[in-house]
Design an enzyme around this catalytic site. Structure first.
Site, PDB file in Angstrom:
ATOM      1  N   SER A 306      31.431  55.238  17.979  1.00 26.79           N
ATOM      2  CA  SER A 306      32.538  54.422  18.956  1.00 26.79           C
ATOM      3  C   SER A 306      33.865  54.969  19.115  1.00 26.79           C
ATOM      4  O   SER A 306      34.603  54.491  19.941  1.00 26.79           O
ATOM      5  CB  SER A 306      32.930  53.094  18.341  1.00 26.79           C
ATOM      6  OG  SER A 306      31.702  52.610  18.074  1.00 26.79           O
ATOM      7  N   THR A 307      34.001  56.319  18.614  1.00 23.62           N
ATOM      8  CA  THR A 307      35.467  56.937  19.000  1.00 23.62           C
ATOM      9  C   THR A 307      35.170  57.524  20.305  1.00 23.62           C
ATOM     10  O   THR A 307      36.156  57.790  21.109  1.00 23.62           O
ATOM     11  CB  THR A 307      35.545  58.204  18.117  1.00 23.62           C
ATOM     12  OG1 THR A 307      34.382  59.088  18.059  1.00 23.62           O
ATOM     13  CG2 THR A 307      35.789  57.618  16.652  1.00 23.62           C
TER      14      THR A 307
END
Length: 583
Positions: A306-307
């Site tokens: 999710s970064t």
């Protein structure tokens, strides 16, 4: 009667006859000797004079070399990270040892073997029984106490030679980054290898002729020494120490396999800290597993999870399919794409772009990215530094795994938006976030201290980069996925990442937890990435494991750099009510 007597006397006075063959033999022999001498002299002095010259040089010509210590490696403030200290080597002259029967004095011989941690027979085997050999090392880089002891033994044929040994004052804190040298003081790992030519220098050299009494009578050649260059890194030893302490504590407390952390100055692109855990002691590498020498922050790739969501949102903004006021319907919290499912942990209903980042919505970024041509998304990822060299020029750096193929399924495009289907390094991810923090300007990273930063290239519109900082700030606010990344007195923002590790045929049960963030939000100065590999136990999300490490590192770094606090209370930015984190 008198006549016969006179005739006999005349006969006796006749001179003896010369035997011609004897005379000829002697003459020829003498001539041959002289011819041979003249031929030999002509051969030695005219046709083949090299042998005599060589023999003469062996007796009178000497070469004397000075010693040049290896250059120092310093941090940005001049603190030593690698220095050379003078030591000595113990060597033997086998011819002298044999001729003077050194092994016959058992007391001294056994004492020498014991201090060298050898048996008497092993010592004898190492020296050998060949009187033609004149040099053999017994032990290198010996400490002064051992040298003094051996010197007092006065064993015939045992001598000493000056050399240097590398010492690393910071020890395991900088081990993988700095690397180390071998016994000959040649860099074989890390920055020691990368800058070996600059650090080595050249020793001075003098060629001279001496007389029979050993006096110098003629200097034939002289070369001045070239001093080595000291290397000043961009690393701040204070931040490096804090980052290593916090990372090591997190790896141990969570039973993780390894971890990495990187801190970057977003204005200059300088790497202020680069740490890995577990590390090793570079001053004593005996029995250290080779895999610990690896600088994981630049060599190990991972799916960032999710970064990547802030970049996916930016790709929609840059393409124009979304604007800062766009709302995305993510209900009912799941959707089927090409036979596979994309899910959120909850039904968030309708989310703003801020809400998508704050709640780490897979559905939100998937819907945004499906409206953008895949090549545009890939191009934006590449422009912020993914899939390419970071510019730091550190040996062993990986460019990651980044596909530029033309055909993508919709499900691949959706998962690409939240960090699956590509691999990056911690350094690449830190560079991408530094680009956001720097108003969209992408600069190459540097491991050396720089006086003037490179101009860089614009990768994002400044308006969108600034808006993304505020979205990432919402991620750590109440209701976000990374509330444990909060830092008292400072506004910071970032994004969590939790990704399953790929195995043969799919994904396994191990995770990589990560957090990437920047601060202070009002005037960004630092970008920090923390990666925890394979945490054990029930906690494995980036917000639970990596975010606290980020907070501790970033908080200490901003205080060490004397950055003024920009907030006394954290903003309460919310997009929807309730919900659990997905990243």
């Amino acid at each position: 009667m008198k006549a016969p007597v006179k005739k006999a006397q005349a006969k006796n006075k006749t001179p003896p006859a010369v035997q011609g063959w004897r005379f000829a033999f002697v003459l020829v022999s003498i001539s041959a000797v002289f011819v041979a001498l003249i031929a030999r002299a002509a051969w030695l002095q005219v046709l083949e004079p090299d042998m005599l010259v060589t023999q003469g040089d062996l007796r009178s010509l000497r070469v004397e070399s000075g010693q040049v210590m290896r250059g120092m490696i310093l941090d940005r403030h001049g603190e030593a990270l690698a220095v050379s200290v003078p030591v000595q080597a113990i060597w033997a002259d086998p011819k002298e040892v044999i001729e003077r029967r050194a092994a016959g004095d058992e007391r001294r011989w056994h004492a020498l073997a014991e201090i060298l941690q050898l048996t008497p027979q092993q010592l004898a085997d190492r020296i050998g029984d060949n009187p033609q050999r004149r040099f053999v090392y017994l032990q290198r880089q010996v400490n002064p106490a051992v040298v003094d002891y051996v010197r007092k033994l006065r064993v015939p044929g045992i001598h000493f030679r000056q050399e240097s040994r590398r010492f690393y004052p910071a020890g395991e804190v900088v081990a993988q980054l700095i690397g180390f040298t071998n016994v000959d003081d040649v860099g074989v790992e890390g920055l020691e290898k990368r800058f070996n030519d600059l650090l080595t220098g050249t020793a001075g050299r003098k060629v001279f002729r001496k007389d029979a009494k050993g006096r110098e009578i003629e200097v034939l050649e002289r070369e001045d020494a070239q001093e080595p260059t000291n290397i000043q890194l961009s690393i701040d030893q204070r931040i490096q120490a804090v980052a290593y302490r916090e990372l090591k504590k997190a790896v141990l407390s969570n039973g993780a396999a390894s971890g990495s952390a990187v801190v970057i100055d977003v204005y200059t692109g300088e790497i202020l800290a680069m740490v890995n855990s577990p590390s090793f002691n570079p001053n004593n590498r005996r029995n250290t597993p080779v895999y610990r020498f690896r600088n994981r922050a630049i060599t190990d790739t991972f799916e960032p999870g999710s970064t990547m969501k802030p970049l996916a949102v930016l790709s929609a903004l840059e393409y124009g399919s979304a604007n800062l006021d766009t709302l995305v319907d993510v209900s009912p919290g799941f959707m089927r794409i090409g036979g596979s499912w994309v899910r959120d942990p909850n039904n968030y209903g309708t989310l703003s772009l801020t809400g998508i980042v704050q709640k780490s919505s897979n559905m939100g970024v998937a819907r945004l990215v499906l409206e953008v041509p895949q090549q545009h998304v890939i191009g934006l990822y590449h422009n912020v530094g993914l899939g390419q060299d970071s510019g730091a020029s550190i040996i062993g750096e990986s460019t990651g795994i980044f596909s530029f193929r033309q055909r993508w399924s919709d499900f691949e495009r959706a998962t690409f938006s939240y960090g699956y289907g590509l691999s990056v390094t911690a350094v690449q991810l830190a560079r991408a976030y530094a680009t956001i923090a720097n108003g969209g300007i992408n600069r190459p990273l540097s491991i050396l201290k720089v006086n003037e930063p490179e101009p860089g290239e614009r990768a994002l519109k400044e308006e969108y980069a600034q808006a993304m900082l505020e979205m990432m700030e919402a991620s750590i606010a109440p209701g976000g996925t990374a509330t444990r990344a909060q830092i008292q007195g400072y506004r910071v923002g970032g994004k969590t990442g939790t990704a399953r590790k790929a195995v043969a045929g799919g994904y396994g049960d191990d995770y990589i937890a990560s957090f990437a963030g920047v601060g202070p939000i009002s005037n960004p100065r630092l970008a920090t990435v923390v990666v925890i590999n394979e945490p054990a136990g029930d906690f494995y999300h980036g917000g639970e494991i990596a975010a606290p490490v980020f907070a501790n590192i970033m908080g200490a770094a901003m205080q060490l750099l004397n950055l003024p606090p920009d907030a006394h209370t954290l903003p309460r930015i919310t997009a929807v009510r309730g919900g659990q984190h997905a990243g």
